[in-house]
Design a protein around this motif. Structure first.
Motif, PDB file in Angstrom:
ATOM      1  N   GLY A 129     -99.103 -71.154   8.989  1.00 43.54           N
ATOM      2  CA  GLY A 129     -99.459 -71.842  10.221  1.00 43.54           C
ATOM      3  C   GLY A 129     -98.306 -72.097  11.159  1.00 43.54           C
ATOM      4  N   ARG A 130     -97.072 -71.818  10.716  1.00 41.58           N
ATOM      5  CA  ARG A 130     -95.908 -72.061  11.552  1.00 41.58           C
ATOM      6  C   ARG A 130     -95.494 -70.783  12.270  1.00 41.58           C
ATOM      7  NH1 ARG A 130     -91.418 -72.976   9.087  1.00 41.58           N
ATOM      8  NH2 ARG A 130     -92.068 -72.239   7.025  1.00 41.58           N
ATOM      9  N   VAL A 131     -95.014 -70.946  13.491  1.00 36.08           N
ATOM     10  CA  VAL A 131     -94.558 -69.804  14.280  1.00 36.08           C
ATOM     11  C   VAL A 131     -93.264 -69.246  13.685  1.00 36.08           C
ATOM     12  CG1 VAL A 131     -93.676 -69.078  16.530  1.00 36.08           C
ATOM     13  CG2 VAL A 131     -95.668 -70.599  16.387  1.00 36.08           C
ATOM     14  N   GLY A 132     -93.231 -67.939  13.493  1.00 34.97           N
ATOM     15  CA  GLY A 132     -92.013 -67.283  13.022  1.00 34.97           C
ATOM     16  C   GLY A 132     -91.641 -67.585  11.590  1.00 34.97           C
ATOM     17  N   SER A 133     -92.631 -67.820  10.719  1.00 31.84           N
ATOM     18  CA  SER A 133     -92.310 -68.251   9.354  1.00 31.84           C
ATOM     19  C   SER A 133     -92.128 -67.104   8.370  1.00 31.84           C
ATOM     20  CB  SER A 133     -93.377 -69.214   8.835  1.00 31.84           C
ATOM     21  OG  SER A 133     -94.656 -68.611   8.843  1.00 31.84           O
ATOM     22  N   GLY A 134     -92.250 -65.838   8.832  1.00 33.26           N
ATOM     23  CA  GLY A 134     -91.795 -64.718   8.027  1.00 33.26           C
ATOM     24  C   GLY A 134     -92.832 -63.911   7.297  1.00 33.26           C
ATOM     25  N   VAL A 135     -94.058 -64.446   7.105  1.00 35.07           N
ATOM     26  CA  VAL A 135     -95.138 -63.715   6.450  1.00 35.07           C
ATOM     27  C   VAL A 135     -96.342 -63.750   7.380  1.00 35.07           C
ATOM     28  CG1 VAL A 135     -96.629 -63.502   4.433  1.00 35.07           C
ATOM     29  CG2 VAL A 135     -94.297 -64.381   4.178  1.00 35.07           C
ATOM     30  N   TYR A 136     -96.936 -62.567   7.634  1.00 33.47           N
ATOM     31  CA  TYR A 136     -97.971 -62.470   8.661  1.00 33.47           C
ATOM     32  C   TYR A 136     -99.177 -61.679   8.146  1.00 33.47           C
ATOM     33  CZ  TYR A 136     -93.857 -63.772  11.316  1.00 33.47           C
ATOM     34  OH  TYR A 136     -92.734 -64.418  11.748  1.00 33.47           O
ATOM     35  N   SER A 137    -100.351 -62.225   8.366  1.00 27.79           N
ATOM     36  CA  SER A 137    -101.609 -61.534   8.117  1.00 27.79           C
ATOM     37  C   SER A 137    -102.116 -61.083   9.481  1.00 27.79           C
ATOM     38  CB  SER A 137    -102.618 -62.482   7.448  1.00 27.79           C
ATOM     39  OG  SER A 137    -103.888 -61.887   7.349  1.00 27.79           O
ATOM     40  N   VAL A 138    -102.181 -59.767   9.695  1.00 31.56           N
ATOM     41  CA  VAL A 138    -102.331 -59.232  11.048  1.00 31.56           C
ATOM     42  C   VAL A 138    -103.563 -58.348  11.157  1.00 31.56           C
ATOM     43  CG1 VAL A 138    -101.195 -57.927  12.896  1.00 31.56           C
ATOM     44  CG2 VAL A 138     -99.821 -59.304  11.320  1.00 31.56           C
ATOM     45  N   TRP A 139    -104.325 -58.569  12.198  1.00 33.35           N
ATOM     46  CA  TRP A 139    -105.502 -57.779  12.531  1.00 33.35           C
ATOM     47  C   TRP A 139    -105.051 -56.487  13.197  1.00 33.35           C
ATOM     48  CZ3 TRP A 139    -109.981 -57.820  10.541  1.00 33.35           C
ATOM     49  CH2 TRP A 139    -111.127 -57.391  11.215  1.00 33.35           C
ATOM     50  N   TRP A 140    -105.962 -55.521  13.336  1.00 37.67           N
ATOM     51  CA  TRP A 140    -105.606 -54.202  13.862  1.00 37.67           C
ATOM     52  C   TRP A 140    -105.019 -54.265  15.271  1.00 37.67           C
ATOM     53  CZ3 TRP A 140    -107.415 -52.107  18.380  1.00 37.67           C
ATOM     54  CH2 TRP A 140    -108.534 -52.710  18.955  1.00 37.67           C
ATOM     55  N   ASP A 141    -105.401 -55.316  16.038  1.00 39.82           N
ATOM     56  CA  ASP A 141    -104.995 -55.383  17.443  1.00 39.82           C
ATOM     57  C   ASP A 141    -103.683 -56.126  17.666  1.00 39.82           C
ATOM     58  OD1 ASP A 141    -105.794 -57.953  16.897  1.00 39.82           O
ATOM     59  OD2 ASP A 141    -107.342 -58.058  18.457  1.00 39.82           O
ATOM     60  N   GLY A 142    -102.975 -56.438  16.579  1.00 41.56           N
ATOM     61  CA  GLY A 142    -101.679 -57.105  16.705  1.00 41.56           C
ATOM     62  C   GLY A 142    -101.739 -58.610  16.687  1.00 41.56           C
ATOM     63  N   GLU A 143    -102.954 -59.177  16.639  1.00 38.72           N
ATOM     64  CA  GLU A 143    -103.104 -60.625  16.565  1.00 38.72           C
ATOM     65  C   GLU A 143    -103.104 -61.061  15.102  1.00 38.72           C
ATOM     66  OE1 GLU A 143    -102.866 -62.482  19.040  1.00 38.72           O
ATOM     67  OE2 GLU A 143    -103.379 -61.259  20.776  1.00 38.72           O
ATOM     68  N   THR A 144    -102.549 -62.246  14.853  1.00 36.46           N
ATOM     69  CA  THR A 144    -102.537 -62.757  13.491  1.00 36.46           C
ATOM     70  C   THR A 144    -103.858 -63.437  13.154  1.00 36.46           C
ATOM     71  OG1 THR A 144    -101.414 -64.747  14.312  1.00 36.46           O
ATOM     72  CG2 THR A 144    -100.041 -63.021  13.336  1.00 36.46           C
ATOM     73  N   SER A 145    -104.107 -63.599  11.876  1.00 35.41           N
ATOM     74  CA  SER A 145    -105.373 -64.159  11.413  1.00 35.41           C
ATOM     75  C   SER A 145    -105.555 -65.589  11.911  1.00 35.41           C
ATOM     76  CB  SER A 145    -105.421 -64.132   9.884  1.00 35.41           C
ATOM     77  OG  SER A 145    -105.340 -62.809   9.416  1.00 35.41           O
ATOM     78  N   GLY A 146    -106.809 -65.973  12.071  1.00 39.30           N
ATOM     79  CA  GLY A 146    -107.138 -67.266  12.643  1.00 39.30           C
ATOM     80  C   GLY A 146    -107.205 -68.388  11.628  1.00 39.30           C
ATOM     81  N   GLU A 147    -107.763 -69.500  12.066  1.00 34.95           N
ATOM     82  CA  GLU A 147    -107.780 -70.717  11.261  1.00 34.95           C
ATOM     83  C   GLU A 147    -108.591 -70.565   9.985  1.00 34.95           C
ATOM     84  OE1 GLU A 147    -106.745 -74.200   9.861  1.00 34.95           O
ATOM     85  OE2 GLU A 147    -105.903 -73.303  11.684  1.00 34.95           O
ATOM     86  N   GLU A 148    -109.637 -69.746  10.019  1.00 32.70           N
ATOM     87  CA  GLU A 148    -110.452 -69.570   8.810  1.00 32.70           C
ATOM     88  C   GLU A 148    -109.619 -69.002   7.668  1.00 32.70           C
ATOM     89  OE1 GLU A 148    -114.477 -67.212   7.269  1.00 32.70           O
ATOM     90  OE2 GLU A 148    -113.929 -67.211   9.399  1.00 32.70           O
ATOM     91  N   VAL A 149    -108.812 -67.981   7.962  1.00 29.86           N
ATOM     92  CA  VAL A 149    -107.945 -67.398   6.933  1.00 29.86           C
ATOM     93  C   VAL A 149    -106.864 -68.384   6.519  1.00 29.86           C
ATOM     94  CG1 VAL A 149    -106.218 -65.604   6.494  1.00 29.86           C
ATOM     95  CG2 VAL A 149    -108.400 -65.011   7.562  1.00 29.86           C
ATOM     96  N   MET A 150    -106.302 -69.120   7.478  1.00 29.37           N
ATOM     97  CA  MET A 150    -105.287 -70.118   7.149  1.00 29.37           C
ATOM     98  C   MET A 150    -105.836 -71.149   6.164  1.00 29.37           C
ATOM     99  SD  MET A 150    -102.634 -69.192   8.898  1.00 29.37           S
ATOM    100  CE  MET A 150    -102.272 -68.129  10.297  1.00 29.37           C
ATOM    101  N   GLU A 151    -107.082 -71.564   6.365  1.00 29.51           N
ATOM    102  CA  GLU A 151    -107.692 -72.554   5.482  1.00 29.51           C
ATOM    103  C   GLU A 151    -107.930 -71.968   4.091  1.00 29.51           C
ATOM    104  OE1 GLU A 151    -108.839 -75.894   3.869  1.00 29.51           O
ATOM    105  OE2 GLU A 151    -108.007 -75.732   5.903  1.00 29.51           O
ATOM    106  N   ILE A 152    -108.349 -70.710   4.031  1.00 27.62           N
ATOM    107  CA  ILE A 152    -108.515 -70.054   2.728  1.00 27.62           C
ATOM    108  C   ILE A 152    -107.196 -70.016   1.971  1.00 27.62           C
ATOM    109  CG2 ILE A 152    -108.868 -67.775   1.669  1.00 27.62           C
ATOM    110  CD1 ILE A 152    -111.114 -67.327   3.728  1.00 27.62           C
ATOM    111  N   LEU A 153    -106.120 -69.659   2.655  1.00 25.71           N
ATOM    112  CA  LEU A 153    -104.809 -69.584   2.000  1.00 25.71           C
ATOM    113  C   LEU A 153    -104.319 -70.967   1.583  1.00 25.71           C
ATOM    114  CD1 LEU A 153    -103.133 -66.903   4.287  1.00 25.71           C
ATOM    115  CD2 LEU A 153    -103.872 -66.598   1.919  1.00 25.71           C
ATOM    116  N   ARG A 154    -104.570 -71.975   2.406  1.00 25.42           N
ATOM    117  CA  ARG A 154    -104.196 -73.345   2.016  1.00 25.42           C
ATOM    118  C   ARG A 154    -104.923 -73.752   0.743  1.00 25.42           C
ATOM    119  NH1 ARG A 154    -103.752 -74.340   7.771  1.00 25.42           N
ATOM    120  NH2 ARG A 154    -105.993 -74.767   7.944  1.00 25.42           N
TER     121      ARG A 154
END
Length: 346
Positions: free
Chosen positions: A291-316
């Protein structure tokens, strides 16, 4: 969505940013067809005059040598080497890793795009071939080659990209069946994506100057489903045979987007050994999986955008359950069982 024109503008800066890209060394695992082939050719074009040294790994020797010739024509200043290998075998991964550790002083980019749709076959190391190609061998390469990534000169790029299923992380990881033998293909995709992202978070703690990306490439024309051995794979193959032309992303665009993933300052390591590069207009540093900007690990969609809050909550949720540590323990135990060691030793 990051527009293609923005992607291309960023990629054009590669040749004008020598402190970050001078003499880049890159390893493309699974580069004899599809995404890997297209991306390595774009990488060759965009590193013209930077004298890159690039290794391509795959099983198809005829395709590998052809692609090397194509890359050499695209970039006469570069060195391009094909190494025939079955990377579903961890012993083969260790052999290639040991060679690179002895030969090369550093590594800028590790690009992993191996795949198969065969869910029922096993390797002679008693691993499910599907899981070995999508997870175990990719993590084995990454762990083995972390010393080279960390040895990259100060100010230079250090990045690992796993082209898999970023954004499809699932809420359940069964560490008793990390191979996914009892899972449907849909359930397996969620598990292997979550396991990959969680393992990358562990690696980022060990190597905070390296950035890690788990990326979903979109629907791309490839030979992935030629090995299908289940009803799910056959159905997907049949559907794409009929309507693929409507949904396939252009191969060149996919390759451009992967070069962007591999080189843009958008995906920074948590401790930036890279020079602070200027981002092109319209691009900002991405939010990491914590959830932090520039934290080094990224889950990325095909269009270059990172995953949204739903994925963040799953990972938490998975972290709260101790799954990050559990995934790492099981992964290391598999490595020790198959090879006798956690990582290759040189």
């Amino acid at each position: 969505m990051i527009p293609l024109r923005t992607i291309q503008a960023s990629n054009r800066l590669i040749a004008s940013d020598p402190p970050v890209f001078r003499n880049p060394i890159a390893l493309f695992v699974g580069a004899t067809s599809g995404i890997g082939e297209a991306t390595v050719k774009q990488f060759a074009q965009h590193t013209l005059a930077l004298r890159p040294r690039v290794y391509l790994l795959g099983r198809n020797s005829d395709a590998g040598h052809r692609i090397v010739q194509d890359c050499q024509a695209l970039n006469p200043t570069g060195e391009f080497h094909f190494l025939p290998v079955d990377v579903s075998l961890l012993s083969a991964v260790d052999e290639i890793s040991a060679m690179l550790l002895k030969k090369e002083p550093y590594l800028n980019l590790l690009f992993l795009s191996t795949g198969t749709a065969a869910g029922k076959t096993e390797t002679r190391e008693n691993l499910r071939t599907l899981t070995s190609l999508l997870y175990y061998s990719r993590l084995r390469f990454t762990i083995n080659l972390l010393p080279l990534l960390q040895s990259t000169p100060p100010g230079h790029l250090r990045r690992v990209i796993s082209v898999l299923s970023g954004g499809y992380e699932g809420p359940i990881v069964d560490v008793a069946d990390l191979d996914g033998r009892r899972l449907s293909m849909r359930e397996f995709r969620g598990q292997v994506s979550s396991a990959t992202t969680l393992a990358m978070e562990t690696l980022a703690e060990q190597a905070p100057t390296v950035s890690f990306i788990n990326q979903y490439p979109g629907t791309v024309r490839s030979g992935l489903f030629r090995d299908a051995d289940s009803w799910y794979g056959w159905v997907v193959w049949a559907v794409l045979l009929v309507i693929g032309w409507l949904v396939y992303l252009p191969t060149r665009e996919v390759a451009e987007r992967h070069v962007f993933l591999a080189t843009s300052a958008r995906f920074q390591a948590r401790e930036r050994a890279e020079k602070q590069r200027v981002l092109v207009e319209g691009v900002e540093v991405a939010r990491g999986t914590d959830g932090r900007v520039g934290s080094g690990v990224y889950s990325v969609w095909w269009d270059g955008e990172t995953s949204g809050e739903e994925v963040m909550e799953i990972l938490r949720g998975l972290r709260r359950e101790g799954m990050r540590e559990a995934v790492w323990r099981v992964t290391e135990s598999v490595f020790v069982r198959v090879t006798g060691k956690v990582r290759v030793e040189v």
